[in-house]
Design a protein around this motif. Structure first.
Motif, mmCIF file in Angstrom:
data_model
loop_
_atom_site.group_PDB
_atom_site.id
_atom_site.type_symbol
_atom_site.label_atom_id
_atom_site.label_comp_id
_atom_site.label_asym_id
_atom_site.label_seq_id
_atom_site.Cartn_x
_atom_site.Cartn_y
_atom_site.Cartn_z
ATOM 1 N N ILE A 53 52.969 37.052 48.245
ATOM 2 C CA ILE A 53 51.908 36.277 48.116
ATOM 3 C C ILE A 53 50.740 36.805 47.474
ATOM 4 O O ILE A 53 50.056 35.838 46.736
ATOM 5 N N ARG A 54 50.635 37.966 47.250
ATOM 6 C CA ARG A 54 49.669 38.568 46.479
ATOM 7 C C ARG A 54 49.818 38.030 44.849
ATOM 8 O O ARG A 54 48.880 37.906 44.503
ATOM 9 N N LYS A 69 48.313 34.945 40.390
ATOM 10 C CA LYS A 69 48.566 33.849 39.442
ATOM 11 C C LYS A 69 48.207 32.574 39.411
ATOM 12 O O LYS A 69 47.518 32.007 38.222
ATOM 13 N N GLU A 70 48.109 32.043 40.594
ATOM 14 C CA GLU A 70 47.437 30.881 40.636
ATOM 15 C C GLU A 70 45.999 30.633 40.257
ATOM 16 O O GLU A 70 45.424 29.769 40.047
ATOM 17 N N GLU A 71 45.167 31.800 40.871
ATOM 18 C CA GLU A 71 43.764 31.519 40.531
ATOM 19 C C GLU A 71 43.013 30.327 41.258
ATOM 20 O O GLU A 71 42.363 29.752 40.619
ATOM 21 N N ASN A 72 43.330 30.006 42.385
ATOM 22 C CA ASN A 72 43.126 28.738 43.010
ATOM 23 C C ASN A 72 42.316 29.076 44.066
ATOM 24 O O ASN A 72 42.779 29.467 45.256
ATOM 25 N N ASP A 73 41.035 28.593 44.207
ATOM 26 C CA ASP A 73 40.120 29.156 45.029
ATOM 27 C C ASP A 73 40.305 28.227 46.476
ATOM 28 O O ASP A 73 40.260 28.761 47.664
ATOM 29 N N ASP A 74 40.946 27.030 46.307
ATOM 30 C CA ASP A 74 41.465 26.305 47.528
ATOM 31 C C ASP A 74 42.639 26.933 48.323
ATOM 32 O O ASP A 74 42.553 26.908 49.634
ATOM 33 N N LEU A 75 43.571 27.548 47.441
ATOM 34 C CA LEU A 75 44.559 28.132 48.079
ATOM 35 C C LEU A 75 44.118 29.274 48.820
ATOM 36 O O LEU A 75 44.453 29.708 49.981
ATOM 37 N N ASP A 76 43.187 30.151 48.176
ATOM 38 C CA ASP A 76 42.521 31.538 48.673
ATOM 39 C C ASP A 76 41.766 31.052 49.965
ATOM 40 O O ASP A 76 41.935 31.910 50.904
ATOM 41 N N TYR A 135 45.853 44.075 42.381
ATOM 42 C CA TYR A 135 45.639 42.923 42.968
ATOM 43 C C TYR A 135 44.009 42.433 43.341
ATOM 44 O O TYR A 135 43.659 42.204 44.617
ATOM 45 N N ASN A 136 43.239 42.589 42.063
ATOM 46 C CA ASN A 136 41.821 42.260 42.592
ATOM 47 C C ASN A 136 41.463 41.035 43.121
ATOM 48 O O ASN A 136 40.623 41.107 44.079
ATOM 49 N N MET A 139 39.553 38.892 48.601
ATOM 50 C CA MET A 139 39.795 38.053 49.641
ATOM 51 C C MET A 139 39.604 38.850 51.009
ATOM 52 O O MET A 139 39.225 38.428 51.940
ATOM 53 N N GLU A 140 40.074 39.988 51.096
ATOM 54 C CA GLU A 140 40.357 40.990 51.917
ATOM 55 C C GLU A 140 38.852 41.420 52.674
ATOM 56 O O GLU A 140 38.845 41.466 53.766
ATOM 57 N N LEU A 141 37.869 41.181 51.760
ATOM 58 C CA LEU A 141 36.501 41.440 52.250
ATOM 59 C C LEU A 141 36.037 40.273 53.412
ATOM 60 O O LEU A 141 35.006 40.450 53.996
ATOM 61 N N TYR A 142 36.672 39.326 53.343
ATOM 62 C CA TYR A 142 36.343 38.021 54.073
ATOM 63 C C TYR A 142 36.808 38.260 55.614
ATOM 64 O O TYR A 142 36.466 37.526 56.430
ATOM 65 N N PHE A 143 37.530 39.057 55.936
ATOM 66 C CA PHE A 143 38.091 39.135 57.161
ATOM 67 C C PHE A 143 37.443 40.253 58.065
ATOM 68 O O PHE A 143 37.043 41.401 57.155
#
Length: 168
Positions: free
Chosen positions: A103-104, A109-116, A157-158, A163-167
């Protein structure tokens, strides 16, 4: 997967007026309920397939469904559902960091904000109902756990680390 998404969600390319027109044509409550149940069931089945059986299935499953969603003009809504599904993934067994490495790889690869964003929503929703103590000990512990993940993923996995910081 894409067939159920096609039944539950409208096409991405519809204008606002077309969407209003379709929404004004009321579906019966039974139809709506059946579609929601089908979506929940499909998410449980897909979750079992891609998380429990083998994480090697994730990238091929994602690529196949991404193409199908584009073909049925449901890419945006499909990415939202996939993201929420990915948000419920377990930690990776090799490094004990959430989410799974596959998933990482997709996130990077996708760089998709909606997916994130959908992954973040899925992760938050997977916590379930909880109460917060006055000291918020559980929340601080979770914050520290995800901050530690972010620190470990920062170079490899930058986007995921961010994203991890949003949790939680």
């Amino acid at each position: 997967f894409s067939e159920i998404i096609s039944e539950v969600y409208l096409q991405d390319s519809l204008s606002k007026d077309e969407t209003k027109n379709i929404n004004s044509q009321k579906k019966s409550e039974e139809q709506i309920h059946a579609q929601k149940l089908a979506l929940k069931l499909m998410m449980k089945i897909e979750s079992s397939f891609i998380f429990d059986d083998c994480s090697d299935n994730i990238i091929p499953w994602f690529e196949k469904n991404k193409k199908r969603l584009l073909n049925v003009d449901r890419f945006n809504s499909g990415m939202s559902v996939i993201g929420q599904l990915f948000g419920r993934s377990p930690k990776d067994e090799t490094d004990n960091i959430w989410p799974l490495k596959a998933i990482r790889d997709i996130i990077e690869k996708e760089e998709n904000d909606d997916l994130d964003r959908a992954i973040c929503i899925g992760k938050y929703n997977s916590i379930g109902v909880h109460s917060v103590t006055p000291q918020a000990t559980d929340m601080w512990n979770a914050y520290n756990e995800y901050k530690e993940y972010a620190d470990k993923l920062r170079y490899s996995y930058n986007r995921t680390a961010t994203m991890e910081l949003y949790f939680p």
